[in-house]
Design a protein around this motif. Structure first.
Motif, PDB file in Angstrom:
ATOM      1  N   SER A 202       0.853  -1.197   0.000  1.00 38.08           N
ATOM      2  CA  SER A 202       0.000   0.000   0.000  1.00 38.08           C
ATOM      3  C   SER A 202       0.883   1.240   0.000  1.00 38.08           C
ATOM      4  O   SER A 202       2.041   1.197   0.413  1.00 38.08           O
ATOM      5  CB  SER A 202      -0.911   0.017   1.234  1.00 38.08           C
ATOM      6  OG  SER A 202      -0.129   0.191   2.397  1.00 38.08           O
ATOM      7  N   VAL A 203       0.301   2.330  -0.458  1.00 34.79           N
ATOM      8  CA  VAL A 203       0.934   3.640  -0.350  1.00 34.79           C
ATOM      9  C   VAL A 203      -0.060   4.560   0.330  1.00 34.79           C
ATOM     10  O   VAL A 203      -1.231   4.613  -0.047  1.00 34.79           O
ATOM     11  CB  VAL A 203       1.336   4.188  -1.738  1.00 34.79           C
ATOM     12  CG1 VAL A 203       1.580   5.688  -1.675  1.00 34.79           C
ATOM     13  CG2 VAL A 203       2.591   3.487  -2.245  1.00 34.79           C
ATOM     14  N   ARG A 204       0.422   5.268   1.356  1.00 30.60           N
ATOM     15  CA  ARG A 204      -0.439   6.218   2.055  1.00 30.60           C
ATOM     16  C   ARG A 204       0.137   7.611   1.858  1.00 30.60           C
ATOM     17  O   ARG A 204       1.348   7.806   1.961  1.00 30.60           O
ATOM     18  CB  ARG A 204      -0.510   5.889   3.543  1.00 30.60           C
ATOM     19  CG  ARG A 204      -1.217   4.590   3.834  1.00 30.60           C
ATOM     20  CD  ARG A 204      -1.178   4.303   5.321  1.00 30.60           C
ATOM     21  NE  ARG A 204      -2.087   3.232   5.694  1.00 30.60           N
ATOM     22  CZ  ARG A 204      -1.824   1.935   5.557  1.00 30.60           C
ATOM     23  NH1 ARG A 204      -0.667   1.556   5.059  1.00 30.60           N
ATOM     24  NH2 ARG A 204      -2.704   1.027   5.926  1.00 30.60           N
ATOM     25  N   LEU A 205      -0.777   8.552   1.627  1.00 26.13           N
ATOM     26  CA  LEU A 205      -0.339   9.924   1.366  1.00 26.13           C
ATOM     27  C   LEU A 205      -1.160  10.886   2.219  1.00 26.13           C
ATOM     28  O   LEU A 205      -2.393  10.895   2.136  1.00 26.13           O
ATOM     29  CB  LEU A 205      -0.535  10.267  -0.122  1.00 26.13           C
ATOM     30  CG  LEU A 205      -0.132  11.681  -0.523  1.00 26.13           C
ATOM     31  CD1 LEU A 205       1.394  11.854  -0.472  1.00 26.13           C
ATOM     32  CD2 LEU A 205      -0.645  12.004  -1.928  1.00 26.13           C
ATOM     33  N   ALA A 206      -0.480  11.671   3.051  1.00 27.98           N
ATOM     34  CA  ALA A 206      -1.154  12.677   3.882  1.00 27.98           C
ATOM     35  C   ALA A 206      -0.705  14.059   3.439  1.00 27.98           C
ATOM     36  O   ALA A 206       0.459  14.263   3.091  1.00 27.98           O
ATOM     37  CB  ALA A 206      -0.825  12.444   5.357  1.00 27.98           C
ATOM     38  N   LEU A 207      -1.642  15.007   3.468  1.00 29.81           N
ATOM     39  CA  LEU A 207      -1.398  16.358   2.961  1.00 29.81           C
ATOM     40  C   LEU A 207      -1.554  17.369   4.079  1.00 29.81           C
ATOM     41  O   LEU A 207      -2.541  17.337   4.832  1.00 29.81           O
ATOM     42  CB  LEU A 207      -2.397  16.676   1.841  1.00 29.81           C
ATOM     43  CG  LEU A 207      -2.558  15.593   0.760  1.00 29.81           C
ATOM     44  CD1 LEU A 207      -3.654  15.984  -0.226  1.00 29.81           C
ATOM     45  CD2 LEU A 207      -1.231  15.352   0.043  1.00 29.81           C
TER      46      LEU A 207
END
Ligand SMILES: Cc1cc2nc3c(=O)[nH]c(=O)nc-3n(C[C@H](O)[C@H](O)[C@H](O)COP(=O)(O)OP(=O)(O)OC[C@H]3O[C@@H](n4cnc5c(N)ncnc54)[C@H](O)[C@@H]3O)c2cc1C
Length: 290
Positions: A202-207
């Motif tokens: 998985s890849v998780r991206l937080a902004l």
């Protein structure tokens, strides 16, 4: 005004009970700015600097997780061994303020202030951190996603101390990057944290700084997972990275303010997300960690 220099967590919790509404102070790098600019009025203070329990961290091998005390300073996060365990946190820590700020500023303070521009918070979000809160009667564990509820607003109750956060230890590339009006000593105008879990795929991206709270780009994450095998070392083409960035940019709701414009922030998120994903590319060797 009463100032309590707590020497243990128990003393801090007792002081909060005796002085309801007292302000907690760890490094003071946010709180004292608020005081100096008359943005907050303080009656009583409970200082946490001497509370050793808050300045410790440890790894739980069984659950492959790390618990980091709320008072651990950024200066400790930015170097080994913590930097090897949670590389994205180290990268974020290195971008905070100056060496003086990093010597004393903490994740507890970043969480307490809960600014969407706080550099620690995208890392906690991308890693699905658990925030541990304690008062004299109980301990509660809150997901980082439920902890942040608005601009500089969180679910902490006035008699609670944020004692620690727990993060999973992941295998795979992690990265943090931010954009501001200059290269150093700058509050983020836009920031992003990407965590690749090469075991789960998985890849998780937080902004950060592009919505009332730090947000996850969940639709971009799901699109990527449906497009690209993410177990092991992924092959990320530049076309995939570009589209990932553009999809991430759609998921934020930035505003115009004194630090930037909404349009620039959205553009910055697309670029940051694209670059961070390219760093996870197998052919690039995943050189971002450490
Ligand atoms: C010159 C300068 C540059 C800065 N640059 C950056 C930057 O680049 N990136 C960034 O993210 N931040 C930056 N900051 C802001 C600040 O350094 C960070 O937010 C830091 O994480 C605050 O930590 P602290 O321990 O100093 O918090 P404090 O100032 O002690 O506390 C901040 C808030 O959190 C509460 N709090 C503190 N500890 C706890 C706890 N354990 N439980 C419950 N509540 C608690 C306090 O009551 C207060 O409301 C900067 C500040 C300055 C002055």
């Amino acid at each position: 005004m009463t100032v309590v220099n707590a020497r243990s967590l128990q003393q801090a919790l007792e002081a909060l009970r005796v002085h309801p509404g007292a302000k907690l102070v760890q490094g003071g790098t946010d709180l004292m700015v608020e005081v100096n600019f008359n943005r907050t009025s303080i009656t009583d203070v409970v200082a946490l600097r001497l509370v050793n329990e808050l300045r410790r961290w440890h790894v739980d091998e069984e659950s492959r997780s790390i618990r980091i005390g709320a008072g651990v300073p950024y200066a400790e996060m930015e170097r080994a061994p913590l930097a090897h365990l949670v590389p994205a946190l180290a990268q974020a820590a290195r971008t905070v303020g100056s060496p003086q700020i990093r010597a004393t500023g903490s994740l507890g303070g970043n969480l307490g202030t809960c600014s969407p521009a706080g550099d620690g918070l995208p890392v906690l979000s991308a890693l699905d951190a658990i925030v541990h809160l304690q008062n004299l009667d109980s301990i509660r564990d809150v997901s980082i996603h439920d902890f942040m509820v608005g601009v500089k607003k969180n679910v902490r109750k006035s008699d609670e101390v944020i004692v620690a956060v727990t993060l999973p230890l992941r295998t795979g590339v992690q990265g943090y990057a931010k954009v501001g009006t200059r290269n150093a000593m700058v509050i983020s105008a836009a920031s992003a944290c990407l965590v690749h879990d090469s075991t789960a795929g998985s890849v998780r991206l937080a902004l950060g700084a592009v919505a009332p709270t730090v947000v996850r780009a969940r639709a971009a994450e799901a699109w990527l997972a449906s497009t690209t095998p993410l177990v092991g070392s992924p092959r990320i083409t530049s076309a995939i990275a570009k589209e990932f960035g553009q999809r991430a940019a759609v998921e934020c709701s930035p505003i115009d303010d004194h630090r930037s414009t909404a349009a620039y922030r959205r553009h910055a998120i697309a670029v940051l997300a694209e670059r961070l994903l390219m760093r996870a590319d197998a052919s690039a060797g995943g050189a971002a960690n450490g």
